[in-house]
Design an enzyme around this catalytic site. Structure first.
Site, PDB file in Angstrom:
ATOM      1  N   ASP A 146     -34.597   5.969   7.714  1.00 17.52           N
ATOM      2  CA  ASP A 146     -33.446   6.283   6.879  1.00 17.52           C
ATOM      3  C   ASP A 146     -32.377   5.233   7.153  1.00 17.52           C
ATOM      4  O   ASP A 146     -32.429   4.516   8.154  1.00 17.52           O
ATOM      5  CB  ASP A 146     -32.933   7.683   7.222  1.00 17.52           C
ATOM      6  CG  ASP A 146     -31.874   8.163   6.241  1.00 17.52           C
ATOM      7  OD1 ASP A 146     -31.867   7.673   5.098  1.00 17.52           O
ATOM      8  OD2 ASP A 146     -31.067   9.014   6.631  1.00 17.52           O
ATOM      9  N   GLU A 176     -10.663   6.971   2.911  1.00 14.61           N
ATOM     10  CA  GLU A 176      -9.287   6.838   3.386  1.00 14.61           C
ATOM     11  C   GLU A 176      -9.254   6.468   4.864  1.00 14.61           C
ATOM     12  O   GLU A 176      -8.361   5.734   5.305  1.00 14.61           O
ATOM     13  CB  GLU A 176      -8.520   8.137   3.124  1.00 14.61           C
ATOM     14  CG  GLU A 176      -8.309   8.421   1.644  1.00 14.61           C
ATOM     15  CD  GLU A 176      -7.270   9.496   1.401  1.00 14.61           C
ATOM     16  OE1 GLU A 176      -7.098  10.363   2.294  1.00 14.61           O
ATOM     17  OE2 GLU A 176      -6.624   9.476   0.340  1.00 14.61           O
ATOM     18  N   LYS A 209      -4.502   4.400  -5.986  1.00 13.46           N
ATOM     19  CA  LYS A 209      -5.812   3.846  -5.624  1.00 13.46           C
ATOM     20  C   LYS A 209      -6.880   4.658  -6.326  1.00 13.46           C
ATOM     21  O   LYS A 209      -6.689   5.839  -6.653  1.00 13.46           O
ATOM     22  CB  LYS A 209      -6.024   3.858  -4.108  1.00 13.46           C
ATOM     23  CG  LYS A 209      -6.319   5.185  -3.458  1.00 13.46           C
ATOM     24  CD  LYS A 209      -6.819   4.961  -2.025  1.00 13.46           C
ATOM     25  CE  LYS A 209      -7.153   6.280  -1.332  1.00 13.46           C
ATOM     26  NZ  LYS A 209      -5.957   7.002  -0.893  1.00 13.46           N
ATOM     27  N   ARG A 217     -18.622  -0.638  -1.698  1.00 12.66           N
ATOM     28  CA  ARG A 217     -17.960   0.286  -2.626  1.00 12.66           C
ATOM     29  C   ARG A 217     -16.558  -0.269  -2.860  1.00 12.66           C
ATOM     30  O   ARG A 217     -15.770  -0.384  -1.914  1.00 12.66           O
ATOM     31  CB  ARG A 217     -17.892   1.687  -2.033  1.00 12.66           C
ATOM     32  CG  ARG A 217     -17.266   2.692  -2.976  1.00 12.66           C
ATOM     33  CD  ARG A 217     -17.005   4.018  -2.284  1.00 12.66           C
ATOM     34  NE  ARG A 217     -16.490   4.993  -3.219  1.00 12.66           N
ATOM     35  CZ  ARG A 217     -15.899   6.141  -2.872  1.00 12.66           C
ATOM     36  NH1 ARG A 217     -15.754   6.433  -1.590  1.00 12.66           N
ATOM     37  NH2 ARG A 217     -15.467   6.984  -3.772  1.00 12.66           N
ATOM     38  N   LYS A 230     -40.566   9.834   0.401  1.00 11.26           N
ATOM     39  CA  LYS A 230     -40.805   9.411   1.776  1.00 11.26           C
ATOM     40  C   LYS A 230     -42.187   9.864   2.251  1.00 11.26           C
ATOM     41  O   LYS A 230     -42.888   9.118   2.943  1.00 11.26           O
ATOM     42  CB  LYS A 230     -39.705   9.966   2.682  1.00 11.26           C
ATOM     43  CG  LYS A 230     -38.314   9.487   2.284  1.00 11.26           C
ATOM     44  CD  LYS A 230     -37.249   9.992   3.232  1.00 11.26           C
ATOM     45  CE  LYS A 230     -35.872   9.458   2.823  1.00 11.26           C
ATOM     46  NZ  LYS A 230     -34.819   9.843   3.761  1.00 11.26           N
ATOM     47  N   ASP A 271     -32.338  11.465  10.152  1.00 10.46           N
ATOM     48  CA  ASP A 271     -31.449  12.480  10.696  1.00 10.46           C
ATOM     49  C   ASP A 271     -31.265  13.666   9.760  1.00 10.46           C
ATOM     50  O   ASP A 271     -30.837  14.726  10.182  1.00 10.46           O
ATOM     51  CB  ASP A 271     -30.071  11.876  11.009  1.00 10.46           C
ATOM     52  CG  ASP A 271     -29.448  11.201   9.796  1.00 10.46           C
ATOM     53  OD1 ASP A 271     -30.099  11.163   8.731  1.00 10.46           O
ATOM     54  OD2 ASP A 271     -28.313  10.704   9.917  1.00 10.46           O
TER      55      ASP A 271
END
Length: 1114
Positions: free
Chosen positions: A378, A506, A616, A659, A780, A799
């Site tokens: 992963d 943030e 923003k 991003r 997977k 995980d």
């Protein structure tokens, strides 16, 4: 009263589709409500909920089976080698050989005890792990028995298990979703959910209520659904439950964990398969299969040897001594201490891995790790840190450095790119910020290997941004990132990593602002002059309402810099106070805040300063609200051409897997302060000024690249299977070395593309993709199965709950311990306590070490067995009156087979890891029983047996009277030295000492099966030296202590015969060195014919050697 859904819905409705066959995410929420005949304001009636709960059962997953002491014990007893030893003990008891039976019984007890203890400890550690879920849920229900005016729905807090189909659930920030549910239109407010455990997506998913068109879109793209086990990070909503229990996405994963490979055999083949499973040579771990096969072959060989010994009498009038001889010959072939040595070897390896943050649940998984061809991993939280950081900032100016008192000119054609460095702790609020030139802006990457304590040389570089002289446009961007932000960072305790609260995006912006010396605490701290007469002197910071709480969390002091040893931050002439917040709205994809500046000098009126509005959000949405570039006096209008250039820059950053966020701001008159709340949000957020772009991503762990390089060096392919987007996954894969220039376009696929292929089409692909993005749990599993069809072993690390099926189906499943789900831990064979990808490479390195050590001690044990068998079988030729007289007494053979062989074998099992363990390909670790292994085992065994027999013959025939001294009575046990047996006892003593001492030297030889004994580091395994030394000394008491020598071991002490013994030691050393020399020459010639290692070839081209610092410590 409403009709109960349980009376009108077919059982199939508790599945993934509606009666019409359409999944809930492709239908309107009104349609779903109509299906369940429920009102979103009232919910189900209490009576309906009770009926549905009784009909469909509780909303919970099938609980995992608890570990059973009896089952573990029976598993150890029914081990093939244990059964063989129990059979040998029974035969010994039948022939009244009490000593042999007692020794074998003790070995069986030791084998079972060690194996049981280790397995029970591992099971107990994870036995308490529960499935992921929410303990309570808030539902809307009504009581039909109440009066009509009181029949409105009310919120009830109930256990999650009592949630039923059609329930209206209320979810808010911090809640764990209790079941799969469809969001109801009109009841959604800025909802975001963290679905990383299900999808692998590193960022929270913004939810919507609109129906979707694509029926088979991945779970992560079904934005109008919430899923059991996910957590609400923002907003609130009402939803109607569509799936509960094992029918949820979480339940499907749990069900997949129980699914086994389909059995395709029929008839006779099916019967053969079942027999193989019963014998333990199928459907178990590779190591267990190897050992079980070895045990059965040895059992067959032992039976054959026993029959040969008995047949020497013609099967008539078989003396008791010959029966004992037969048992001794059979036991000599069995490595009686194998199971104990193997269990202790694996236990030591597991303990070492536990010290390095890898908890092994199944001991034999360690050996399997050594032979894997692939690591299917992963991304989020495994290869990456699982925390968002800001990597790049783009400001629309033409320079990063300007003279004091001036500012750069605005332009969007090229702009100025800044790179922000991060260390091992992503939230550590210090780091160098560099101005990246236009020539380097496409190639600049975060160096994850940089430490948190930067070099002074780096800090003095010309491209490093100085906090005290920030370019004004860049500073305005930093203020926007810092103030228009609800996140906070703090250091919780000494020695721990920095922590943060708030939205991941943030937090990344806030950490960046701290690195730039303009963190929110710095900008919002209230300061005042100490005295009126101190006019013109520097201002001193004082505790404020904004900083008081931060001090208790060890916040950075306001003079801390972006560089660890840099100059102090320039003073801010006041502080900011927030007047208004418009939270992020997923429908318009932006947020805004309004701030007032309060000057430090109380003689200055705050009303003289304009208010500042910061925005923003998504780039396109923010650009639509802007009409100019920059807040400075030289700001310029924002043209369509400028917008196009900004969009192109955004695409460039997004192509790197970042991003991208857009920041903007504007000034409004201070007179609007009192009417702020009455200003429409759309008006407040209009006519703004574009400040710049921020590129944020989840960075790779600093150790990941080194671990990937080590894997490639070892011939292991690392594959990234993630729920994240393709561009992000490919960018991370390139940064850590998973994706390289040698890969073609097909190396990156989406889960939908991969799932659309049939098994035959997948098998036809020359090289399977190394990056699969937006993949579902089934993707997977299919990848693991595709690798298995190619005959390749694989590790699956992960995980999330979504990783669990593949963890279960992989050869070795490795779960993350810190951020991993309990479902994933329960499905895995190894759990990493530090969630560090490099720990799996350490575990593979240790697995290879275990494999090599298994090879060494099996060569040692079984070559000793071959030597004993040779001595006893050829000893049948030494006959008197038709009865064979054995060259080595059965007790002596058993002593050598157990006491003498066991400790050195265990010491060989804990040999330190060879430095070249990761330089060999996986093919070197697939099977222990290679041609080289057989040659070593049989060759050494025959040679040592021949040396032992040679000394026996020399003493018997060269110094004695030969056949006249070989008398049947010399086989009598526990009667001592009888007249006429002096020569036989002396020859036996010589043979015993020869075999015992040669085996001790042989143990050191087996330390490395190719390297010269004179070039080994003998001191790196003191256990081997101690065991060899001590066991060598036991030879003398056995030879010279009365009763022990003649009654038990049936031999006598040596005099001049020691010359024969030590002469044979010299012969052995010479022969072993010549044999190893020939092997080294053979391997060298073979290596020259092979293709070069890909990493070695990369090192040759680069002219440098890639470091292996992350895995070499094992």
């Amino acid at each position: 009263m409403l009709t109960s859904p349980s009376l009108t819905l077919d059982e199939k409705h508790n599945n993934t589709t509606s009666p019409a066959g359409d999944p809930p995410h492709t239908r309107t929420s009104d349609d779903i409500l109509k299906q369940y005949q429920v009102d979103p304001t009232r919910g189900l009636s209490i009576e309906q909920a009770v009926q549905l709960l009784a009909k469909n059962g509780p909303n919970r997953l099938k609980p995992p089976a608890k570990p059973s002491r009896l089952k573990i014990l029976l598993g150890q007893i029914t081990n093939a080698m244990t059964i063989v030893l129990l059979g040998a003990m029974a035969v010994s008891l039948g022939t009244q050989d009490w000593i042999a039976a007692g020794v074998i019984g003790a070995l069986v007890a030791l084998n079972v005890g060690v194996g049981y203890t280790q397995e029970w400890k591992a099971e107990k550690v994870l036995a308490g792990l529960a499935s992921v879920g929410s303990p309570v849920a808030t539902v809307i229900r009504y009581d039909p028995l109440q009066k009509s005016k009181n029949r409105g729905g009310k919120p009830f807090t109930i256990p999650t298990e009592e949630v039923v189909l059609g329930d209206i659930i209320v979810i808010k920030i911090g809640d764990v979703v209790p079941a799969d549910a469809r969001i109801i239109s009109g009841y959604l407010s800025n909802l975001e959910c963290d679905e990383a455990l299900l999808t692998g997506e590193s960022l929270p998913v913004a939810k919507t209520a609109e129906q979707l068109d694509e029926a088979n879109c991945p779970v992560g793209d079904r934005t109008n659904m919430v899923y059991s086990g996910s957590q609400v990070t923002k907003g609130r909503a009402r939803c109607v439950v569509t799936m509960t229990g094992m029918n949820t996405e979480l339940g499907k994963i749990a069900e997949a964990l129980e699914r086994k490979d389909a059995v395709t055999e029929k008839g006779t083949q099916l019967l053969i398969r079942r027999v193989k499973v019963a014998l333990g040579v199928l459907d178990t771990t590779p190591l267990q299969i190897k050992l079980n096969k070895l045990a059965y072959w040895l059992l067959l060989g032992a039976i054959v040897l026993a029959v040969i010994v008995v047949s020497s009498t013609g099967f008539t009038d078989i003396p008791k001594s010959i029966a004992t001889y037969a048992v001794a010959a059979a036991i000599s072939l069995l490595p009686a201490s194998l199971i104990a040595v193997l269990s202790l070897t694996l236990a030591v390896a597991c303990r070492e891995l536990a010290d390095r943050n890898a908890l092994v649940r199944r001991m034999d998984a360690v050996e399997t790790l050594g032979g894997v061809h692939n690591i299917c991993s992963d991304k989020t939280g495994t290869i990456t840190v699982g925390r968002m950081v800001l990597q790049k900032v783009w400001i629309p100016v033409n320079a990063a450095f300007v003279p004091p008192g001036s500012r750069a000119s605005y332009e969007t054609a090229a702009g100025q790119l800044y790179g922000v460095e991060s260390g091992r702790d992503p939230y550590y609020p210090r780091g160098i910020i560099r101005a990246v030139s236009q020539l380097d802006d496409s190639s600049w990457q975060l160096n994850p290997d940089e430490s948190d304590e930067e070099d002074l040389e780096d800090m003095n570089a010309i491209d490093v941004v100085r906090i005290e002289s920030l370019e004004p446009a860049f500073q305005e961007f930093i203020h926007g990132a810092s103030l228009n932000n609800m996140a906070s960072i703090h250091k919780p305790a000494e020695g721990k990593d920095w922590d943060a609260n708030g939205d991941p995006t943030e937090i990344a912006l806030q950490v960046f602002a701290h690195k730039a010396g303009r963190g929110k605490p710095h900008l919002t701290t209230i300061r005042r002059r100490l005295a009126a007469h101190n006019h013109g002197e520097p201002l001193s910071p004082v505790t404020s309402r904004a900083s008081a709480n931060l001090q208790s969390h060890h916040q950075l002091n306001r003079v801390t810099t972006a560089q660890s040893e840099g100059p102090p931050v320039g003073e801010v002439d006041g502080h900011y106070e927030m007047l208004l917040e418009n939270p992020f709205d997923s429908t318009i994809k932006r947020m805004s805040t309004v701030w007032q500046f309060i000057p430090e000098d109380t003689r200055n009126n705050p009303a003289e300063y304009d208010l500042v509005v910061y925005l923003k959000g998504a780039v396109e949405r923010i650009l639509d609200r802007c009409n100019c570039i920059g807040l400075g006096e030289n700001k310029v209008p924002l043209t369509e051409e400028d917008k196009g250039q900004i969009i192109r820059r955004m695409d460039s950053l997004a192509a790197e897997g970042l991003r991208v966020l857009c920041l903007a701001a504007k000034y409004i008159p201070h007179s609007h302060k009192k009417t702020l709340k009455s200003i429409p949000r759309d008006e407040l957020e209009s006519e703004c000024c574009f400040l710049g772009l921020a590129g944020i991503y989840d960075p790779p762990r600093p150790e990941s690249r080194g671990a990937v390089m080590d894997s490639l060096r070892a011939g292991i392919v690392v594959r990234m299977l993630t729920g994240d987007h393709a561009a992000t996954a490919a960018s991370i894969a390139r940064s850590v070395g998973i994706l390289t220039e040698r890969h073609d376009a097909h190396a990156v696929m989406t889960g939908q593309e991969f799932d659309s292929l049939t098994d035959d089409q997948i098998d036809a692909i020359e090289e399977l993709p190394v990056v699969v993005a937006r993949c579902a749990p089934e993707t997977k599993v299919r990848m693991v199965e595709a690798l298995h069809r190619r005959g390749e072993k694989t590790v699956m690390t992960g995980d999330g709950v979504n990783d669990s099926p593949a963890l279960k189906r992989a050869d070795v499943g490795v779960a993350m311990g810190l951020n991993g789900s309990d479902v994933a831990k329960g499905a895995s064979a190894v759990v990493l306590a530090d969630d560090n990808f490099s720990s799996i490479v350490r575990a593979i390195r240790k697995g290879r070490s275990v494999f090599q050590n298994l090879t060494k001690f099996l060569v040692y044990l079984l070559s000793g067995n071959v030597a004993e068998v040779m001595v006893l079988m050829i000893g049948l030729a030494f006959r008197g009156d038709g009865v064979a007289v054995y060259p080595v007494a059965p007790v002596a053979a058993l002593w050598i087979n157990t006491i003498s062989a066991g400790p050195p074998a265990l010491a060989l099992g804990i040999e330190p890891t060879a430095k070249d363990a990761m330089d060999l390909g996986p093919e070197s670790f697939q099977t222990i029983f290679t041609a080289s292994w057989y040659l070593d085992t049989i060759g050494y065994g025959i040679f040592m047996g021949a040396q032992c027999l040679a000394n026996f013959v020399i003493v018997t025939y060269a110094t004695g009277t030969g056949a006249e001294n070989i008398l049947p009575k010399c086989n009598e046990h526990l009667v001592g030295l009888l007249p006429g047996c002096e020569t036989v006892f002396l020859a036996r003593g010589t043979a015993f000492a020869t075999l015992q001492l040669i085996l001790m030297v042989h143990a050191i030889t087996c330390k490395n099966l190719t390297r010269s004994i004179f070039k080994m580091d003998l001191l790196d395994n003191t256990s081997l030296l101690w065991s060899v030394g001590c066991l060598s000394l036991t030879t003398f008491p056995i030879l010279y202590i009365p009763v022990i020598n003649d009654h038990v071991f049936q031999l006598s002490g040596l005099t001049w015969e020691w010359g024969l013994v030590f002469g044979q030691l010299v012969v052995y050393l010479v022969a072993a060195e010549l044999y190893k020399l020939s092997k080294r020459q053979f391997y060298h010639r073979r290596a020259q014919r092979r293709k070069p290692n890909p990493i070695a070839e990369m090192e040759r081209v680069a002219g440098v050697k890639f470091h292996m610092a992350y895995t070499i410590d094992m």
